[in-house]
Scaffold this motif. Sequence first.
Motif, PDB file in Angstrom:
ATOM      1  N   THR A   1     -65.961 -53.690 -11.575  1.00 24.98           N
ATOM      2  CA  THR A   1     -65.234 -52.442 -10.843  1.00 24.98           C
ATOM      3  C   THR A   1     -64.664 -51.743 -12.128  1.00 24.98           C
ATOM      4  N   ILE A   2     -65.052 -50.501 -12.197  1.00 21.40           N
ATOM      5  CA  ILE A   2     -64.408 -49.436 -13.006  1.00 21.40           C
ATOM      6  C   ILE A   2     -63.448 -48.415 -12.492  1.00 21.40           C
ATOM      7  N   GLY A   3     -62.293 -48.659 -12.938  1.00 25.81           N
ATOM      8  CA  GLY A   3     -61.304 -47.454 -12.551  1.00 25.81           C
ATOM      9  C   GLY A   3     -61.483 -46.127 -13.450  1.00 25.81           C
ATOM     10  N   LEU A   4     -61.255 -45.002 -12.968  1.00 24.46           N
ATOM     11  CA  LEU A   4     -61.255 -43.937 -13.791  1.00 24.46           C
ATOM     12  C   LEU A   4     -59.750 -43.357 -13.665  1.00 24.46           C
ATOM     13  N   ARG A   5     -59.438 -42.609 -14.923  1.00 27.59           N
ATOM     14  CA  ARG A   5     -57.970 -42.177 -14.964  1.00 27.59           C
ATOM     15  C   ARG A   5     -58.107 -40.589 -14.235  1.00 27.59           C
ATOM     16  N   HIS A   6     -56.755 -40.590 -13.558  1.00 31.35           N
ATOM     17  CA  HIS A   6     -56.499 -39.479 -12.830  1.00 31.35           C
ATOM     18  C   HIS A   6     -57.459 -39.322 -11.621  1.00 31.35           C
ATOM     19  N   ASN A   7     -57.978 -40.458 -11.096  1.00 31.24           N
ATOM     20  CA  ASN A   7     -58.936 -40.644  -9.734  1.00 31.24           C
ATOM     21  C   ASN A   7     -58.506 -41.779  -9.122  1.00 31.24           C
TER      22      ASN A   7
ATOM     23  N   ALA B   1     -62.279 -41.280 -19.728  1.00 29.70           N
ATOM     24  CA  ALA B   1     -61.962 -41.166 -18.264  1.00 29.70           C
ATOM     25  C   ALA B   1     -61.781 -42.769 -17.990  1.00 29.70           C
ATOM     26  N   LEU B   2     -62.031 -43.486 -18.775  1.00 27.33           N
ATOM     27  CA  LEU B   2     -62.102 -45.093 -18.348  1.00 27.33           C
ATOM     28  C   LEU B   2     -60.687 -45.534 -18.091  1.00 27.33           C
ATOM     29  N   GLY B   3     -60.256 -46.021 -17.173  1.00 24.83           N
ATOM     30  CA  GLY B   3     -58.918 -46.610 -16.799  1.00 24.83           C
ATOM     31  C   GLY B   3     -58.656 -47.822 -16.837  1.00 24.83           C
ATOM     32  N   PHE B   4     -59.623 -48.659 -16.184  1.00 25.29           N
ATOM     33  CA  PHE B   4     -59.684 -50.180 -16.414  1.00 25.29           C
ATOM     34  C   PHE B   4     -61.292 -50.506 -16.011  1.00 25.29           C
ATOM     35  N   VAL B   5     -61.346 -51.658 -16.375  1.00 24.70           N
ATOM     36  CA  VAL B   5     -62.820 -52.362 -16.056  1.00 24.70           C
ATOM     37  C   VAL B   5     -62.193 -54.007 -15.539  1.00 24.70           C
ATOM     38  N   ARG B   6     -63.052 -54.325 -14.405  1.00 24.73           N
ATOM     39  CA  ARG B   6     -62.698 -55.690 -13.927  1.00 24.73           C
ATOM     40  C   ARG B   6     -63.956 -56.079 -13.486  1.00 24.73           C
TER      41      ARG B   6
ATOM     42  N   VAL C   1     -62.848 -45.835  -7.299  1.00 24.86           N
ATOM     43  CA  VAL C   1     -63.287 -46.679  -8.432  1.00 24.86           C
ATOM     44  C   VAL C   1     -64.982 -46.535  -8.479  1.00 24.86           C
ATOM     45  N   LEU C   2     -65.647 -47.335  -9.290  1.00 22.44           N
ATOM     46  CA  LEU C   2     -67.064 -47.234  -9.156  1.00 22.44           C
ATOM     47  C   LEU C   2     -67.141 -48.836  -9.339  1.00 22.44           C
ATOM     48  N   GLU C   3     -68.147 -49.162  -8.232  1.00 27.02           N
ATOM     49  CA  GLU C   3     -68.353 -50.703  -7.945  1.00 27.02           C
ATOM     50  C   GLU C   3     -69.758 -50.781  -8.317  1.00 27.02           C
ATOM     51  N   LEU C   4     -70.261 -51.791  -9.214  1.00 29.81           N
ATOM     52  CA  LEU C   4     -71.381 -52.077  -9.584  1.00 29.81           C
ATOM     53  C   LEU C   4     -71.855 -53.577  -9.567  1.00 29.81           C
TER      54      LEU C   4
ATOM     55  N   ALA D   1     -69.317 -61.687 -18.262  1.00 32.18           N
ATOM     56  CA  ALA D   1     -68.314 -61.263 -18.731  1.00 32.18           C
ATOM     57  C   ALA D   1     -68.380 -60.839 -20.177  1.00 32.18           C
ATOM     58  N   ALA D   2     -68.683 -61.645 -20.888  1.00 31.44           N
ATOM     59  CA  ALA D   2     -68.590 -61.461 -22.431  1.00 31.44           C
ATOM     60  C   ALA D   2     -69.714 -60.108 -22.743  1.00 31.44           C
ATOM     61  N   ALA D   3     -70.708 -59.928 -22.275  1.00 34.10           N
ATOM     62  CA  ALA D   3     -71.635 -58.695 -22.396  1.00 34.10           C
ATOM     63  C   ALA D   3     -70.854 -57.558 -21.816  1.00 34.10           C
ATOM     64  N   ILE D   4     -70.207 -57.533 -20.804  1.00 28.01           N
ATOM     65  CA  ILE D   4     -69.451 -56.561 -20.315  1.00 28.01           C
ATOM     66  C   ILE D   4     -68.400 -56.001 -21.357  1.00 28.01           C
ATOM     67  N   ASN D   5     -67.625 -57.099 -21.961  1.00 24.93           N
ATOM     68  CA  ASN D   5     -66.413 -56.877 -22.770  1.00 24.93           C
ATOM     69  C   ASN D   5     -66.931 -56.214 -23.897  1.00 24.93           C
ATOM     70  N   ASP D   6     -68.108 -56.751 -24.373  1.00 19.93           N
ATOM     71  CA  ASP D   6     -68.869 -56.358 -25.588  1.00 19.93           C
ATOM     72  C   ASP D   6     -69.214 -54.842 -25.454  1.00 19.93           C
ATOM     73  N   ALA D   7     -69.814 -54.511 -24.364  1.00 20.90           N
ATOM     74  CA  ALA D   7     -70.203 -52.918 -24.223  1.00 20.90           C
ATOM     75  C   ALA D   7     -68.861 -52.038 -23.874  1.00 20.90           C
TER      76      ALA D   7
END
Length: 73
Positions: free
Chosen positions: A4-10, A55-60, A13-16, A22-28
């Motif tokens: 889940t990717i949260g966007l600033r001022h919006n 624009a990236l707010g958070f990544v879960r 969320v994007l859900e993929l 998790a380590a590969a996502i953290n690295d990216a």
Amino acid sequence: MELTIGLRHNNQVLELDVDLDAAAINDAVTAAIAANKPLTITDKEGKTAIVPIDALGFVRCVPEQERRVGFGF
């Protein structure tokens, strides 16, 4: 893994559903922030999401869980 990717001022969320751990996502995410370049993630269906780093707010990351069959006794 569900990403889940949260966007600033919006408030949306994007859900993929991705094949990364998790380590590969953290690295990216860390590499995109360090290089000040867009975060690019491709899901299991081959669709690519490109998120501008400012624009990236958070990544879960939520790992997939085995589906249980039955009544859970």
